[in-house]
Design a protein around this motif. Sequence first.
Motif: not given
Length: 567
Positions: A426-455
């Motif tokens: 469990y602890e090994n997995f938890k550490r590795k999962f954080e490492e994998v996500v930290s290395a691969s995720i675009d930080r802006k994806l950690l802010i919820p997005e509202i996609q707007i079709d049109a103004e």
Amino acid sequence: MRWTLKPKPDPQTVEHLCEVLGVDRSIASLLAQRGISSFEEAKKFFRPSLSDLHDPFLMKDMDKAVARIELAFQNGENIMVYGDYDVDGTTSVALVSSYLKKIYPNVATYIPDRYDEGYGVSYKGIDFAADNEISLIIALDCGIKAIEKVAYATQKGVEFIICDHHRPGAGIPDAVAVLDPKRLDCDYPYKELCGCGVGFKLLQALNEKRGESFELLIPYLDLVATAIGADIVPVTGENRILAYHGLQMINAAPRAGFSAILKQVKKDHLTLTDVVFIIAPRINAAGRMKHGLHAVNLLIEEDPQQAMIFAAEIEEYNKDRRDKDKTITEEALAQIVELKEQERLTTVVYRDSWHKGVIGIVASRLTETYYRPTLVFTRSGEKLAASARSVHGFDVYDALEGCSEYIEQFGGHKYAAGLTLQTEQYENFKRKFEEVVSASIDRKLLIPEIQIDAEIDLGEITEKFHRIIKQFAPFGPGNMSPVFMSRHLKDTGYARCVGGEDKHLKARLFQKLNGRSIDAIGFDLGKKCDLLADGKKVKAVYCIEENEFQGNVSLQLKLKDVEVDSF
């Protein structure tokens, strides 16, 4: 919240659609955004036709699957229809077993026990088949990774037809037939079917081979639509056709089980969203709290009175599920604070007493709160089991592959997955999962997005405009309900917080540009109430919906977010 305005579609396409369809520019733009560029494509979108379903024999191994089932009929073999315990699995089992039983007597059903057997094909299920002289298992919504288990079944004299929609691993099970549009060697034109959808294609092929009319299959489409909604697959292409006609069945001639559920909640006309939030949780509750076969029994029951009894039982399971969901979510949130993990890019929590049937829902709740890839673990026998959920744009399945050295078994999709591992990992997995996500995720994806079709301006919101938008349904991934933004808005003086703990926002918004005002409701936006005070200008993101009050129906804005308008 990140507000993202979708790119404007090609102006020539929009102009052409305005001309050939006789719609205004706003509607034409929405259609173009959905990949529609001609009158014919628009016709298929607004009037999905069953005649546009693909030939089921385009799916790899379909001919082998049909031939094996026909051979079982000829030899008088016992057939077992096997499926997972969630909505996709139980609807699949109800679908295939009820069709087969109409034409052949020797058909049994099997749903693995969530706690005793876990997800997917189980050795216990195979042993049950062998002990009961069942020589053919049709596995639905599972099996694509069951290489060892299929080999074990072969030794026991039990053959498999696999109908799955999950991503395959490195190899394919050595089954009689493996139906999965996500197989790299499968040229089936539509890749996003749910498990029940793959099961339906098998029935379509078998029905066709038997020389029967397609009309025989239409009553089963309500089950397929329910699975499409519950499994959150794209509501595009073939899924859109199946969901559209399945909803028509649910509303025009609901099966006894659905009628029983709807009588309890006093709801008549259902949208796909209603299916997701009313029918699906109750079907799921059986497998979460008791056993998935309770859901299958409800779905295949033809006697209305017996269906009411089954539905009442499942309603109790659902209440129990809600209570446990609330308690475990509170405990998990407290654990995050206690461990001071708010700064991590992932959420991984564990308590061995948490109810295994609810951890997927809790993972979704935690993702809504902290908006990052999330896993919730509990004990399952000698091992730990987890449900994973992700944020929009990030593939949690790929992240889990990056941690595979610590995982015993996993499967799922881009945004939802399940796994098991040994307690000491469990602890090994938890550490590795954080490492994998930290290395691969675009930080802006950690802010919820509202996609707007049109103004748009409020003046564009007319009865006709909304009537056309309603015809864009059924809504879901790939075809969400259109989201609009308007600027230069003011409250007319009615803004207030409503609901328990002042959670929600109620207002009437006015736009001076066109003199139009319209009611608005913002769920969980009570904290934004002050933005509307003192005649401040705001901009808002919203969907348009109908509000019925004392028999009067009017349009209102369903707010997604409100911000100060700096322009």
